[in-house]
Design an enzyme around this catalytic site. Structure first.
Site, short mmCIF file in Angstrom:
data_model
loop_
_atom_site.label_atom_id
_atom_site.label_comp_id
_atom_site.label_asym_id
_atom_site.label_seq_id
_atom_site.Cartn_x
_atom_site.Cartn_y
_atom_site.Cartn_z
N HIS A 22 55.25 -78.51 98.72
CA HIS A 22 56.48 -78.43 97.95
C HIS A 22 57.55 -79.33 98.57
O HIS A 22 57.39 -79.87 99.66
CB HIS A 22 56.97 -76.98 97.90
CG HIS A 22 56.13 -76.11 97.02
ND1 HIS A 22 56.44 -74.79 96.77
CD2 HIS A 22 54.99 -76.37 96.32
CE1 HIS A 22 55.54 -74.28 95.96
NE2 HIS A 22 54.64 -75.20 95.68
N GLU A 68 60.50 -78.76 99.90
CA GLU A 68 61.07 -78.35 101.18
C GLU A 68 60.17 -78.75 102.34
O GLU A 68 60.64 -79.19 103.39
CB GLU A 68 61.31 -76.85 101.20
CG GLU A 68 62.28 -76.35 100.12
CD GLU A 68 61.58 -75.92 98.84
OE1 GLU A 68 62.04 -74.96 98.22
OE2 GLU A 68 60.56 -76.56 98.47
N CYS A 93 58.03 -71.37 100.94
CA CYS A 93 58.99 -72.32 101.50
C CYS A 93 60.16 -71.59 102.17
O CYS A 93 60.72 -72.08 103.15
CB CYS A 93 59.49 -73.25 100.41
SG CYS A 93 58.22 -74.39 99.82
N ALA A 136 58.16 -91.06 63.41
CA ALA A 136 58.81 -92.31 63.05
C ALA A 136 58.92 -92.36 61.54
O ALA A 136 57.99 -91.99 60.83
CB ALA A 136 58.00 -93.50 63.57
N ARG A 148 54.68 -89.05 76.06
CA ARG A 148 53.36 -88.43 76.20
C ARG A 148 53.06 -88.07 77.66
O ARG A 148 52.42 -87.05 77.93
CB ARG A 148 52.28 -89.38 75.67
CG ARG A 148 52.24 -89.50 74.16
CD ARG A 148 51.10 -90.41 73.70
NE ARG A 148 51.06 -90.51 72.25
CZ ARG A 148 50.14 -91.21 71.57
NH1 ARG A 148 49.19 -91.85 72.24
NH2 ARG A 148 50.17 -91.26 70.25
N THR A 178 46.04 -85.86 59.67
CA THR A 178 46.42 -86.98 60.53
C THR A 178 45.22 -87.48 61.31
O THR A 178 45.01 -88.70 61.46
CB THR A 178 47.54 -86.55 61.49
OG1 THR A 178 48.70 -86.22 60.73
CG2 THR A 178 47.89 -87.67 62.47
N LEU A 226 45.46 -90.46 70.98
CA LEU A 226 46.48 -89.59 71.59
C LEU A 226 46.47 -89.69 73.11
O LEU A 226 46.73 -88.72 73.81
CB LEU A 226 46.29 -88.13 71.15
CG LEU A 226 46.36 -87.86 69.65
CD1 LEU A 226 46.26 -86.35 69.38
CD2 LEU A 226 47.65 -88.42 69.03
N ARG A 263 48.68 -95.30 76.85
CA ARG A 263 48.20 -96.67 77.02
C ARG A 263 49.34 -97.67 77.25
O ARG A 263 49.11 -98.74 77.80
CB ARG A 263 47.40 -97.11 75.78
CG ARG A 263 46.19 -96.22 75.50
CD ARG A 263 45.42 -96.68 74.28
NE ARG A 263 46.22 -96.71 73.06
CZ ARG A 263 46.55 -95.64 72.34
NH1 ARG A 263 46.16 -94.43 72.74
NH2 ARG A 263 47.28 -95.76 71.24
N GLU A 301 52.90 -84.61 67.14
CA GLU A 301 53.08 -85.96 66.58
C GLU A 301 52.73 -86.05 65.10
O GLU A 301 52.86 -87.12 64.51
CB GLU A 301 52.25 -86.96 67.38
CG GLU A 301 52.84 -87.30 68.74
CD GLU A 301 52.47 -88.70 69.22
OE1 GLU A 301 51.84 -89.45 68.46
OE2 GLU A 301 52.81 -89.02 70.37
#
Length: 349
Positions: A52, A54, A88, A158, A192, A204, A212, A215, A290
């Site tokens: 972590h 700390e 911690c 979009a 993403r 879709t 998906l 890149r 999306e």
């Protein structure tokens, strides 16, 4: 004094963001150790399962003798339980650091005030609430996941200048209308990397055959989530290639494949709460939706969203698939050579 505290806390936030995309389902956390007005140690949570913030900050201090007269600033309450790493708060006590400044309490049930109490019981001075609003916003996904028991939900689409997502298409032979520019495409792929999971609906997937994956940015690809009631998406499509972990929500019985898990849900009842619950139990603390239009509209109508990113391209389609309509003022507005990026945010719970 307040300005000084905020300066060091702001530095904690800067450090914490370096872990973006690598710490989930843990939060991003930064820590700074200050002695006599000088920073002597810094650290952040680099990756889930690793040390972590700390621990990394304390390890970076060259002269540990200075710790007994130092203040450690931490963007999130130090943990008090044994998980993948020791507590911690216990380390801070053991190293003799007399003062701790905390940005935000940790809503995780196994911590939630216990870390602060452990420090107080040991005689450590604890200051809380320094830039708390910013500290909470830094880990919006983690906070939402802990408080609402569901992922933080991003909706993204979009649209054309006249409000269409795409031309009307009947099959995958007709290519999708490209609305994003190279710059806004990079923005989408950056988004993403921030999401633990990314989701599309059946239509879709059938029309676009999307990968998906990430890149156009550097980072990890999210877990892919497909809503496919009747298992209509062919096994040869990108979503089924096993290159990235994929969850398929369906009403059918199906055998899991390498890196592809079929999750049976009841489509006669509300689907989205079932999907979100399954993502929650799998510790996927954020979800990017999306498309398509019906799926986005379902999330909007149910009020299941925390952040929306809308790109408006400087083109007219005149007809086609209508984009969802959202009211209210955007939280943020950017212009990328005529492509407008509007971000809307719900108030954090």
């Amino acid at each position: 004094m307040i300005e000084v505290e905020e300066k060091y806390m702001a530095r904690c936030f800067e450090l914490a963001r370096r872990g973006e995309g690598d710490t989930a389902p843990n939060p991003m956390v930064g820590a700074v150790i200050v002695h006599d007005g000088k920073i002597i140690g810094e650290g952040y949570h680099r990756k889930y399962g690793e040390a972590h913030a700390e621990v990394n900050a304390i390890t970076s201090v060259k002269n540990e003798a200075l710790l007994s007269d130092s203040t450690i600033y931490v963007s999130l309450e130090p943990c008090s339980h044994y998980g993948k790493t020791p507590p911690c708060a216990e380390l801070i006590i053991r190293k003799g650091i007399p003062r701790v400044v905390v940005g935000s309490p940790d809503p995780f049930p196994e911590v939630s005030g216990r870390g602060i109490q452990m420090l107080l019981d040991a005689g450590v001075e604890v200051v809380t609430g320094v830039m708390e609003k910013e500290a909470v916003e830094l880990n919006a996904a983690f906070m939402t996941f802990q408080r609402l028991k569901r992922p933080y939900i991003y909706l993204k689409w979009a649209q054309s200048l006249d409000g269409f997502l795409d031309k009307a298409r009947e099959d995958a032979q007709t290519p999708a209308t490209v609305l994003s520019s190279p710059a806004t495409l990079r923005h989408v792929h950056h988004l993403r990397t921030k999401a633990a999971a990314i989701m599309v609906g059946t239509r879709t997937a059938l029309l676009d055959n999307p990968s998906l994956t990430v890149r156009h940015w550097v980072g990890n690809s999210p877990v892919r989530v497909l809503l496919d009631r009747e298992l209509r998406v062919p096994s040869g499509y990108h979503l089924m290639d096993g290159t990235v972990r994929t969850l398929v929500f369906t009403a059918c019985d199906a055998e899991n494949r390498p890196n592809v898990e079929y999750v049976t849900i009841d489509f006669s009842h509300d689907v989205l709460p079932q999907v979100l619950h399954q993502l929650y139990v799998r510790k996927l603390n954020s979800l990017l939706v999306e498309g398509g239009s019906q799926l986005l509209e379902s999330f909007l109508q149910a009020g299941l969203w925390d952040e929306i990113c809308v790109e408006t391209a400087p083109v007219l389609l005149c007809s086609g698939i209508e984009a969802p309509v959202i009211s209210g003022c955007p939280y943020d507005l950017k212009n990328h050579n005529g492509h407008l990026l509007q971000t809307y945010r719900q108030k954090l719970h």
